[in-house]
Design a protein around this motif. Structure first.
Motif, PDB file in Angstrom:
ATOM      1  N   VAL A 347       0.869  -1.178   0.000  1.00  0.00           N
ATOM      2  CA  VAL A 347       0.000   0.000   0.000  1.00  0.00           C
ATOM      3  C   VAL A 347       0.906   1.229   0.000  1.00  0.00           C
ATOM      4  N   LEU A 348       0.621   2.178  -0.886  1.00  0.00           N
ATOM      5  CA  LEU A 348       1.429   3.394  -0.948  1.00  0.00           C
ATOM      6  C   LEU A 348       1.096   4.298   0.227  1.00  0.00           C
ATOM      7  N   LEU A 349       2.103   4.595   1.064  1.00  0.00           N
ATOM      8  CA  LEU A 349       1.913   5.536   2.164  1.00  0.00           C
ATOM      9  C   LEU A 349       2.063   6.974   1.699  1.00  0.00           C
ATOM     10  N   GLY A 350       2.912   7.189   0.705  1.00  0.00           N
ATOM     11  CA  GLY A 350       3.081   8.541   0.187  1.00  0.00           C
ATOM     12  C   GLY A 350       4.412   8.708  -0.518  1.00  0.00           C
ATOM     13  N   GLU A 351       4.582   9.866  -1.133  1.00  0.00           N
ATOM     14  CA  GLU A 351       5.801  10.221  -1.843  1.00  0.00           C
ATOM     15  C   GLU A 351       6.272  11.595  -1.377  1.00  0.00           C
ATOM     16  N   ASP A 352       7.568  11.800  -1.417  1.00  0.00           N
ATOM     17  CA  ASP A 352       8.144  13.086  -1.041  1.00  0.00           C
ATOM     18  C   ASP A 352       9.420  13.278  -1.851  1.00  0.00           C
ATOM     19  N   HIS A 353       9.992  14.477  -1.751  1.00  0.00           N
ATOM     20  CA  HIS A 353      11.272  14.747  -2.398  1.00  0.00           C
ATOM     21  C   HIS A 353      12.359  14.711  -1.333  1.00  0.00           C
ATOM     22  N   LEU A 354      13.328  13.845  -1.543  1.00  0.00           N
ATOM     23  CA  LEU A 354      14.448  13.729  -0.620  1.00  0.00           C
ATOM     24  C   LEU A 354      15.533  14.713  -1.038  1.00  0.00           C
ATOM     25  N   PRO A 355      15.892  15.670  -0.207  1.00  0.00           N
ATOM     26  CA  PRO A 355      16.972  16.600  -0.579  1.00  0.00           C
ATOM     27  C   PRO A 355      18.320  15.888  -0.519  1.00  0.00           C
ATOM     28  N   SER A 356      19.359  16.525  -1.056  1.00  0.00           N
ATOM     29  CA  SER A 356      20.702  15.970  -0.927  1.00  0.00           C
ATOM     30  C   SER A 356      21.008  15.762   0.550  1.00  0.00           C
ATOM     31  N   LEU A 357      21.391  14.527   0.898  1.00  0.00           N
ATOM     32  CA  LEU A 357      21.527  14.167   2.310  1.00  0.00           C
ATOM     33  C   LEU A 357      22.944  13.667   2.577  1.00  0.00           C
ATOM     34  N   PRO A 358      23.826  14.534   3.060  1.00  0.00           N
ATOM     35  CA  PRO A 358      25.183  14.086   3.388  1.00  0.00           C
ATOM     36  C   PRO A 358      25.181  13.179   4.613  1.00  0.00           C
ATOM     37  N   GLU A 359      26.306  12.518   4.857  1.00  0.00           N
ATOM     38  CA  GLU A 359      26.430  11.671   6.041  1.00  0.00           C
ATOM     39  C   GLU A 359      26.241  12.512   7.304  1.00  0.00           C
ATOM     40  N   GLY A 360      25.480  11.962   8.240  1.00  0.00           N
ATOM     41  CA  GLY A 360      25.236  12.643   9.506  1.00  0.00           C
ATOM     42  C   GLY A 360      24.007  13.530   9.512  1.00  0.00           C
ATOM     43  N   ALA A 361      23.437  13.821   8.337  1.00  0.00           N
ATOM     44  CA  ALA A 361      22.255  14.681   8.276  1.00  0.00           C
ATOM     45  C   ALA A 361      20.990  13.888   8.591  1.00  0.00           C
ATOM     46  N   GLU A 362      19.912  14.630   8.859  1.00  0.00           N
ATOM     47  CA  GLU A 362      18.622  14.007   9.198  1.00  0.00           C
ATOM     48  C   GLU A 362      17.624  14.250   8.076  1.00  0.00           C
ATOM     49  N   ALA A 363      16.860  13.223   7.743  1.00  0.00           N
ATOM     50  CA  ALA A 363      15.815  13.324   6.716  1.00  0.00           C
ATOM     51  C   ALA A 363      14.450  13.284   7.384  1.00  0.00           C
ATOM     52  N   ARG A 364      13.539  14.122   6.889  1.00  0.00           N
ATOM     53  CA  ARG A 364      12.151  14.148   7.371  1.00  0.00           C
ATOM     54  C   ARG A 364      11.257  14.042   6.158  1.00  0.00           C
ATOM     55  N   LEU A 365      10.561  12.928   6.040  1.00  0.00           N
ATOM     56  CA  LEU A 365       9.712  12.653   4.884  1.00  0.00           C
ATOM     57  C   LEU A 365       8.257  12.822   5.270  1.00  0.00           C
ATOM     58  N   THR A 366       7.539  13.679   4.561  1.00  0.00           N
ATOM     59  CA  THR A 366       6.105  13.864   4.770  1.00  0.00           C
ATOM     60  C   THR A 366       5.365  12.999   3.768  1.00  0.00           C
TER      61      THR A 366
END
Length: 456
Positions: A347-366
């Motif tokens: 089941v598709l929960l959703g889609e988002d755009h992932l920004p450039s994510l260097p090592e150690g950074a945090e991602a927040r997906l809506t």
């Protein structure tokens, strides 16, 4: 002679397109490399062998994309001096073919079904003029039959150059240029399994340049580049193919960017896109958050009416660290997240755009809005403490119609001078102007967050 006719003649017969021109076709390539950017032109290096005589020679190299950037092409070779170079756009047309035959004899069929008549071309602009049987005839024939294509005309773009070789012999010619229509993007997908995201990252490589590239070494540059003007990128309806490369690309840092070299040559035809693995599959630890985003700051400075119910959004948060299961730079691109239903179907929960994510950074997906949980903000009091200070009281009424309890993160953004006077749940300060409350909501139940804030 009119300016239009002169232009047609100039386009049809380039100055260096002599009878002794040497053609170096694309199928003789000894090496080909494509360096593709996510947001800029591609850089192409094309090597072809050629046997040249000593002295001046005219060269023609086909297989050039129609989106080549003007002035970007360069030709190099040992013991070779380039005196002149240009790109022939290859705009083959009936007008250019006729203009190239001025003063020459062609076969003209005036009416359908009639026999062909020999005629000399006197004018090609507007209504053509012909000399036939000692008379001058003006008109558009039904057909014009030519013995061959005029010199200098080609159905596709080509690179042409006039070069001078120091000595006769075989040489490796290297043609380099920039072109639009060749690009790549990162495509990420993840399946949510409890608190783990099974992450797969692929590179989608696309070609809308108008030329085919066979057995090319492909390098993918991740990062935002500063580029000058040029032909705009082209949208396309692409044919899609899945590359069968099993090994991920080799990654290295080059200047400000990360460069991925695909492990095997790729054939990329015009209008085609291919997908290749970019990173090995990873099991990434994530946390879930049902979040109610801040309302406008101005709403705290006056009396307002009740708001319509809202649905908190689902966010996934993960750290790009080895401890969390990743620890590799992630290029920017779309990401799609699914979850298995009771029957095992995704089941598709959703889609988002992932920004450039260097090592150690945090991602927040809506990903999307909660169906069962609703929230309604209600202003219960407002006072003007002074000309510059306002005080307002609020309730955030949370309702959960689902079978499982939920935890909602309520965020508010304040002006720079603020003070929370009362609250039913202790807040956490995220920044100088933003706070959050974490409110549990029971299954089939409700919860109310109350707070009073003073703001300048």
């Amino acid at each position: 002679m009119s300016s239009r006719l002169a232009l047609l003649i100039l386009l049809a017969v380039p100055a260096a397109a002599a009878a002794g021109e040497i053609s170096v076709p694309a199928d003789t390539r000894s090496a080909l490399s494509l360096t593709l950017h996510q947001d800029g032109p591609a850089l192409i290096r094309d090597r072809r062998p050629a046997i040249l005589d000593k002295g001046v020679t005219s060269l023609s190299l086909d297989g050039i994309p129609r989106t080549i950037r003007p002035g970007s092409a360069a030709l190099d070779g040992a013991g070779l001096n380039v005196a002149e170079r240009w790109v022939d756009a290859g705009l083959l047309s009936a007008d250019r073919q006729l203009a190239a035959h001025l003063g020459r004899t062609v076969s003209v069929v005036w009416d359908a079904g009639a026999s062909a008549q020999k005629a000399k071309v006197l004018a090609a602009e507007g209504t053509p003029l012909f000399e036939a049987d000692g008379k001058v005839v003006a008109g558009q024939p039904s057909r014009i039959v030519y013995d061959s294509l005029a010199p200098g005309l080609a159905p596709r773009p080509s690179f042409r150059a006039q070069v001078e070789a120091e000595s006769a012999g075989r040489r490796e010619l290297e043609l380099s240029y920039a072109a639009d229509g060749l690009a790549w993007t990162s495509l990420a997908s993840g399946e949510l399994r409890g608190d783990t995201l099974a992450l797969a990252v692929w590179a989608d490589v696309s070609n809308a340049s108008g030329a085919d590239f066979t057995d090319a070494t492909v390098r993918l540059v991740a990062g935002a580049t500063q580029a000058g003007g040029g032909a705009p990128k082209m949208m396309m309806a692409a044919r899609s193919g899945m590359a069968d490369s099993a090994a991920p690309p080799q990654r290295e840092a080059v200047g400000l960017y990360h460069v991925y070299t695909l492990p095997r040559p790729v054939t990329l035809r015009d209008g085609e896109s291919r997908q290749v693995p970019l990173l090995p599959p990873a099991q990434v630890s994530v946390s879930r958050e049902l979040a109610l985003d801040p309302q406008g700051v101005h709403l705290f400075l006056s009396r307002v009416q009740d708001f319509r119910p809202q649905h908190p959004v689902l966010r996934l948060v993960f750290a790009n660290t080895a401890k969390a299961g990743l620890g590799k730079p992630l290029p920017a691109g779309p990401i799609r997240v699914t979850m298995r239903g009771p029957g095992g179907e995704p089941v598709l929960l959703g889609e988002d755009h992932l920004p450039s994510l260097p090592e150690g950074a945090e991602a927040r997906l809506t990903l999307g809005q909660s169906f069962d949980v609703t929230a309604r903000r209600v202003q219960t009091d407002f006072q003007k403490v002074s000309a510059e200070v306002s005080e307002s009281a609020w309730e955030v009424r949370l309702a959960n119609g689902g079978e499982q309890p939920a935890v909602v993160t309520v965020r508010e953004a304040f002006r720079s001078d603020w003070l929370v006077l009362e609250e039913s749940v202790a807040h956490a300060k995220e920044s100088a102007t933003q706070v959050r409350w974490t409110v549990p909501v029971p299954a089939k139940g409700e919860a109310i967050l109350r707070y009073r804030v003073r703001m300048k």
